[in-house]
Design an enzyme around this catalytic site. Sequence first.
Site, PDB file in Angstrom:
ATOM      1  N   ASP A   1      -0.657  -1.968   4.414  1.00 49.87           N
ATOM      2  CA  ASP A   1      -1.657  -0.807   4.823  1.00 49.87           C
ATOM      3  C   ASP A   1      -2.348  -0.669   3.343  1.00 49.87           C
ATOM      4  O   ASP A   1      -2.669   0.342   2.293  1.00 49.87           O
ATOM      5  CB  ASP A   1      -0.709   0.956   5.024  1.00 49.87           C
TER       6      ASP A   1
ATOM      7  N   HIS B   1      -8.501  -2.626   2.412  1.00 47.11           N
ATOM      8  CA  HIS B   1      -9.276  -2.533   3.715  1.00 47.11           C
ATOM      9  C   HIS B   1     -10.398  -3.411   3.442  1.00 47.11           C
ATOM     10  O   HIS B   1     -11.101  -2.811   4.295  1.00 47.11           O
ATOM     11  CB  HIS B   1      -9.653  -1.309   4.382  1.00 47.11           C
TER      12      HIS B   1
ATOM     13  N   SER C   1      -1.039  -6.689  -4.908  1.00 46.24           N
ATOM     14  CA  SER C   1      -0.271  -6.955  -3.880  1.00 46.24           C
ATOM     15  C   SER C   1      -0.070  -8.955  -3.928  1.00 46.24           C
ATOM     16  O   SER C   1       0.685  -9.387  -4.053  1.00 46.24           O
ATOM     17  CB  SER C   1      -1.408  -7.179  -3.028  1.00 46.24           C
TER      18      SER C   1
ATOM     19  N   GLY D   1      -5.650   2.396  -6.862  1.00 48.17           N
ATOM     20  CA  GLY D   1      -6.066   3.257  -5.454  1.00 48.17           C
ATOM     21  C   GLY D   1      -7.315   1.342  -5.283  1.00 48.17           C
ATOM     22  O   GLY D   1      -7.652   1.004  -5.933  1.00 48.17           O
TER      23      GLY D   1
ATOM     24  N   HIS E   1      -1.384  -1.430   9.679  1.00 48.84           N
ATOM     25  CA  HIS E   1      -2.645   0.479   9.932  1.00 48.84           C
ATOM     26  C   HIS E   1      -3.413  -0.019   9.759  1.00 48.84           C
ATOM     27  O   HIS E   1      -4.851  -1.062   9.071  1.00 48.84           O
ATOM     28  CB  HIS E   1      -2.083   1.278   8.723  1.00 48.84           C
ATOM     29  N   ASP E   2      -4.613   0.901  10.323  1.00 45.79           N
ATOM     30  CA  ASP E   2      -5.963   0.827  10.559  1.00 45.79           C
ATOM     31  C   ASP E   2      -7.196  -0.360  11.037  1.00 45.79           C
ATOM     32  O   ASP E   2      -7.650  -0.486  10.295  1.00 45.79           O
ATOM     33  CB  ASP E   2      -6.915   1.293   8.498  1.00 45.79           C
TER      34      ASP E   2
ATOM     35  N   ASP F   1       1.913  -1.002  -4.419  1.00 47.63           N
ATOM     36  CA  ASP F   1       1.057  -0.959  -5.002  1.00 47.63           C
ATOM     37  C   ASP F   1       0.859  -1.244  -6.470  1.00 47.63           C
ATOM     38  O   ASP F   1       1.516  -1.154  -6.978  1.00 47.63           O
ATOM     39  CB  ASP F   1       0.761  -0.083  -4.615  1.00 47.63           C
TER      40      ASP F   1
ATOM     41  N   GLY G   1       0.815  -0.647   0.129  1.00 49.56           N
ATOM     42  CA  GLY G   1       0.080   0.366   0.141  1.00 49.56           C
ATOM     43  C   GLY G   1       0.458   1.056  -0.319  1.00 49.56           C
ATOM     44  O   GLY G   1       1.150   2.076   0.731  1.00 49.56           O
TER      45      GLY G   1
HETATM   46  N1  SAH Z   1       0.785   3.426   3.098  1.00 44.20           N
HETATM   47  C1  SAH Z   1      -0.509   5.069   1.937  1.00 44.20           C
HETATM   48  C2  SAH Z   1      -1.637   4.807   1.905  1.00 44.20           C
HETATM   49  C3  SAH Z   1      -1.725   3.403   1.255  1.00 44.20           C
HETATM   50  S1  SAH Z   1      -3.655   2.954   0.839  1.00 44.20           S
HETATM   51  C4  SAH Z   1       0.232   6.480   3.040  1.00 44.20           C
HETATM   52  O1  SAH Z   1       1.109   6.457   3.825  1.00 44.20           O
HETATM   53  O2  SAH Z   1      -0.619   7.697   2.464  1.00 44.20           O
HETATM   54  C5  SAH Z   1      -3.566   1.996   0.040  1.00 44.20           C
HETATM   55  C6  SAH Z   1      -3.199   1.867  -1.121  1.00 44.20           C
HETATM   56  O3  SAH Z   1      -3.496   0.333  -1.474  1.00 44.20           O
HETATM   57  C7  SAH Z   1      -3.786   2.004  -3.001  1.00 44.20           C
HETATM   58  O4  SAH Z   1      -2.690   3.368  -2.802  1.00 44.20           O
HETATM   59  C8  SAH Z   1      -4.144   1.254  -3.239  1.00 44.20           C
HETATM   60  O5  SAH Z   1      -3.389   1.154  -3.998  1.00 44.20           O
HETATM   61  C9  SAH Z   1      -3.166  -0.312  -2.534  1.00 44.20           C
HETATM   62  N2  SAH Z   1      -3.688  -1.718  -2.804  1.00 44.20           N
HETATM   63  C10 SAH Z   1      -5.657  -1.763  -2.975  1.00 44.20           C
HETATM   64  N3  SAH Z   1      -5.313  -2.637  -2.941  1.00 44.20           N
HETATM   65  C11 SAH Z   1      -4.347  -3.113  -3.504  1.00 44.20           C
HETATM   66  C12 SAH Z   1      -3.690  -4.681  -3.939  1.00 44.20           C
HETATM   67  N4  SAH Z   1      -4.649  -5.680  -4.315  1.00 44.20           N
HETATM   68  N5  SAH Z   1      -2.776  -4.672  -4.323  1.00 44.20           N
HETATM   69  C13 SAH Z   1      -1.960  -3.420  -4.644  1.00 44.20           C
HETATM   70  N6  SAH Z   1      -1.724  -2.598  -3.820  1.00 44.20           N
HETATM   71  C14 SAH Z   1      -3.229  -2.683  -3.103  1.00 44.20           C
HETATM   72 MG    MG Z   2      -3.964   3.757   6.252  1.00 45.85          MG
END
Ligand code: SAH
Ligand code: MG
Length: 221
Positions: A142, A145, A125, A76, A170-171, A72, A41
């Site tokens: 992160d 979610h 991921s 999004g 996180h979260d 990532d 993330g």
């Molecule tokens: N760590 C960041 C926030 C991450 S937000 C900060 O400090 O601001 C969550 C991110 O996870 C998003 O950019 C989204 O594109 C990514 N994401 C969500 N599902 C995903 C997946 N299955 N594979 C790769 N990336 C993913």
């Molecule tokens: Mg987060």
Amino acid sequence: MPSHLLEQARAAKGFMPEDEGALLHRIALERLPHGPALEVGTYCGKSAIYLGAAAQAVTTVDGSPATVFTVDHHRGSEENQAGWEHHDTSLVDAEFAKMDTLGVFRKTIARAGLEEHVVAVVGASVTVARHWRTPLSLLFIDGGHGEQPARDDFDSWPRWVQSGGYLAIHDVFPEPADGGRPPYELIYLPALASGQFTEVAAVGSLRVLERTSGDAGDPVA
Ligand code: SAH
Ligand code: MG
């Protein structure tokens, strides 16, 4: 953390409060001498600055520069899409009508002077994890979610944490009123229930667990 990097972290777009970022930085300083860290993330690179600042500050046990991988697809999460709470219209690629955070991430890390330490892995991921074999000193989850992404991240990544390494999540919201359930129910609780991880620190919604049994490659279930 050096004040110029803290300023870059403050200025970066993203979802990492400063007190939680400080904890991320501290655990990365502790662990990065022992192996690479990996973040799931990236978004625009805010948390990657806290991790990368630690990588820049440490020397590894074998004398090589410390490295943070950040995974990532840059399209999004559900909550970043148009119509959702965390949508940012400046992050939409008009040609594909899809989110694209890769370019902003790259500028963020370049401005912070951390390109030697923070390595972007662009892809889903689960796809990256399927081919991942490297023990991690620190894993920071992160990513998505929703229920499926949270389950997938739990099934994919924690096994690569070294003995004594950290799993940061996180979260994590134990109280339903504070936020979404999946990181708490589908990552944090199962990690503790595995008996392989023990909580060592918490700030805000950030939880840090140490791998107190098992080693990189051993399944976590
Ligand atoms: N760590 C960041 C926030 C991450 S937000 C900060 O400090 O601001 C969550 C991110 O996870 C998003 O950019 C989204 O594109 C990514 N994401 C969500 N599902 C995903 C997946 N299955 N594979 C790769 N990336 C993913
Ligand atoms: Mg987060």
